[in-house]
Motif scaffolding. Sequence first.
Motif, PDB file in Angstrom:
ATOM      1  N   ALA A 110       3.938  12.591   7.865  1.00  0.00           N
ATOM      2  CA  ALA A 110       4.761  12.197   8.962  1.00  0.00           C
ATOM      3  C   ALA A 110       4.650  10.485   9.334  1.00  0.00           C
ATOM      4  CB  ALA A 110       4.538  13.101   9.888  1.00  0.00           C
ATOM      5  N   PHE A 111       3.317  10.362   9.482  1.00  0.00           N
ATOM      6  CA  PHE A 111       3.181   8.883   9.893  1.00  0.00           C
ATOM      7  C   PHE A 111       3.622   7.981   9.020  1.00  0.00           C
ATOM      8  CE2 PHE A 111       0.262   9.607  13.623  1.00  0.00           C
ATOM      9  CZ  PHE A 111       0.133   8.245  14.131  1.00  0.00           C
ATOM     10  N   ALA A 112       3.249   8.147   7.446  1.00  0.00           N
ATOM     11  CA  ALA A 112       4.071   7.321   6.495  1.00  0.00           C
ATOM     12  C   ALA A 112       5.605   7.048   6.824  1.00  0.00           C
ATOM     13  CB  ALA A 112       3.611   7.747   5.108  1.00  0.00           C
ATOM     14  N   LEU A 113       6.065   8.090   6.957  1.00  0.00           N
ATOM     15  CA  LEU A 113       7.542   7.992   7.273  1.00  0.00           C
ATOM     16  C   LEU A 113       7.819   7.362   8.688  1.00  0.00           C
ATOM     17  CD1 LEU A 113       8.345  11.721   6.462  1.00  0.00           C
ATOM     18  CD2 LEU A 113       9.192   9.753   5.141  1.00  0.00           C
ATOM     19  N   VAL A 114       7.090   7.371   9.791  1.00  0.00           N
ATOM     20  CA  VAL A 114       7.315   6.541  10.962  1.00  0.00           C
ATOM     21  C   VAL A 114       6.921   5.241  10.359  1.00  0.00           C
ATOM     22  CG1 VAL A 114       6.366   5.954  13.021  1.00  0.00           C
ATOM     23  CG2 VAL A 114       6.590   8.298  12.401  1.00  0.00           C
ATOM     24  N   ASP A 115       6.124   4.857   9.739  1.00  0.00           N
ATOM     25  CA  ASP A 115       5.869   3.229   9.326  1.00  0.00           C
ATOM     26  C   ASP A 115       7.069   2.700   8.630  1.00  0.00           C
ATOM     27  OD1 ASP A 115       3.617   3.091  10.648  1.00  0.00           O
ATOM     28  OD2 ASP A 115       2.324   2.918   8.857  1.00  0.00           O
ATOM     29  N   LEU A 116       7.720   3.564   7.981  1.00  0.00           N
ATOM     30  CA  LEU A 116       8.802   3.483   6.971  1.00  0.00           C
ATOM     31  C   LEU A 116      10.130   3.411   7.713  1.00  0.00           C
ATOM     32  CD1 LEU A 116       7.832   5.238   3.706  1.00  0.00           C
ATOM     33  CD2 LEU A 116       8.038   2.793   3.964  1.00  0.00           C
ATOM     34  N   GLN A 117      10.277   3.508   9.179  1.00  0.00           N
ATOM     35  CA  GLN A 117      11.181   3.714  10.194  1.00  0.00           C
ATOM     36  C   GLN A 117      12.153   4.592   9.417  1.00  0.00           C
ATOM     37  OE1 GLN A 117      11.289   2.199  12.894  1.00  0.00           O
ATOM     38  NE2 GLN A 117       9.389   1.445  12.161  1.00  0.00           N
ATOM     39  N   ARG A 118      11.642   5.827   8.839  1.00  0.00           N
ATOM     40  CA  ARG A 118      12.587   6.990   8.350  1.00  0.00           C
ATOM     41  C   ARG A 118      12.205   8.066   9.189  1.00  0.00           C
ATOM     42  NH1 ARG A 118      11.033   8.165   2.133  1.00  0.00           N
ATOM     43  NH2 ARG A 118      11.822  10.084   2.802  1.00  0.00           N
ATOM     44  N   ASP A 121      13.589  11.554   8.754  1.00  0.00           N
ATOM     45  CA  ASP A 121      12.494  12.657   7.938  1.00  0.00           C
ATOM     46  C   ASP A 121      11.197  12.844   8.790  1.00  0.00           C
ATOM     47  OD1 ASP A 121      14.260  12.468   6.012  1.00  0.00           O
ATOM     48  OD2 ASP A 121      13.798  10.743   5.198  1.00  0.00           O
ATOM     49  N   ALA A 122      10.716  11.690   9.432  1.00  0.00           N
ATOM     50  CA  ALA A 122       9.452  11.903  10.219  1.00  0.00           C
ATOM     51  C   ALA A 122       9.622  12.886  11.163  1.00  0.00           C
ATOM     52  CB  ALA A 122       9.102  10.559  10.868  1.00  0.00           C
ATOM     53  N   GLN A 123      10.640  12.909  12.047  1.00  0.00           N
ATOM     54  CA  GLN A 123      10.824  14.010  12.917  1.00  0.00           C
ATOM     55  C   GLN A 123      11.024  15.582  12.365  1.00  0.00           C
ATOM     56  OE1 GLN A 123      14.548  13.875  15.161  1.00  0.00           O
ATOM     57  NE2 GLN A 123      14.654  16.024  15.375  1.00  0.00           N
ATOM     58  N   SER A 124      11.563  15.599  11.206  1.00  0.00           N
ATOM     59  CA  SER A 124      11.455  17.018  10.313  1.00  0.00           C
ATOM     60  C   SER A 124       9.933  17.357   9.996  1.00  0.00           C
ATOM     61  CB  SER A 124      12.343  16.670   9.129  1.00  0.00           C
ATOM     62  OG  SER A 124      13.666  16.613   9.270  1.00  0.00           O
ATOM     63  N   ALA A 125       9.508  16.153   9.561  1.00  0.00           N
ATOM     64  CA  ALA A 125       7.951  16.567   9.067  1.00  0.00           C
ATOM     65  C   ALA A 125       7.185  16.932  10.232  1.00  0.00           C
ATOM     66  CB  ALA A 125       7.342  15.283   8.357  1.00  0.00           C
ATOM     67  N   PHE A 126       7.139  16.178  11.416  1.00  0.00           N
ATOM     68  CA  PHE A 126       6.454  16.669  12.502  1.00  0.00           C
ATOM     69  C   PHE A 126       6.778  17.766  13.228  1.00  0.00           C
ATOM     70  CE2 PHE A 126       5.085  12.200  13.303  1.00  0.00           C
ATOM     71  CZ  PHE A 126       3.654  12.171  13.090  1.00  0.00           C
ATOM     72  N   GLU A 127       8.220  18.222  12.984  1.00  0.00           N
ATOM     73  CA  GLU A 127       8.634  19.472  13.599  1.00  0.00           C
ATOM     74  C   GLU A 127       7.982  20.811  12.724  1.00  0.00           C
ATOM     75  OE1 GLU A 127      12.851  18.513  15.727  1.00  0.00           O
ATOM     76  OE2 GLU A 127      12.970  18.888  13.601  1.00  0.00           O
TER      77      GLU A 127
END
Length: 230
Positions: A110-118, A121-127
């Motif tokens: 999820a953190f990697a997705l945040v760094d990628l500004q995705r 997808d980050a929201q889905s991973a954290f949820e």
Amino acid sequence: MTKLAGLLIAAMLMAVPMAAAGQDKDHDSAALATIGQAFSAIQGGEPVRALAMVEPVLASFDKEFSGEKRHIFCSQTAEQDGYYLTTADGGADNVRLVTATWCEALYVKAFALVDLQRLDDAQSAFERLVAFAPKHARYINELGYVFLKKKEWQHSIETYMRAEAAATFTPERRDYERCVAFRGIGFDLVELGRLDDAEAAYRKCLAIIPGEPKSLGEIEYIKEQRKKTT
């Protein structure tokens, strides 16, 4: 990701607990090593590489638990154990507590997705992460931050409130996570133009950790904003 956030992740990865009494002994040192390497890739500015490293770990856990009919929870404290075992539908017999390795892998993804500004997808991973660890304030705070990044201020506030309420289930990090939540709420309220409420949120953090520098700085910012409107 900020340097401070990076240091926090590193510390938490090093502190992933072994299975507590009654948990499945599925702690995988090889998986932890991979998670640590993936985090190092994020620190090195290589979030795509980090995703490629951590996805097989998640796939392995998904395969292992694919036939599990019980509620699966990543539990990291005795307080979380007690909550999951006594409140889940079907009672303790319908709960499977697993070590935090799976959730930490998902956390790094999820953190990697945040760094990628995705951010979606980050929201889905954290949820998904919060579904496995609904009383782990750190994960809920990170979800609140994703909503903040998406400028979904009210969703962010509500999520930070959940994190603040959950902080008691991780006693050794309770004050820190409560302060993170109040600071997030304060930021959202500033963006909504609710300066008095925002200051009150920051002062709740200061009541927990006197002199907390970020809250003090934000209160000074609020004072400057008030001057501009008078």
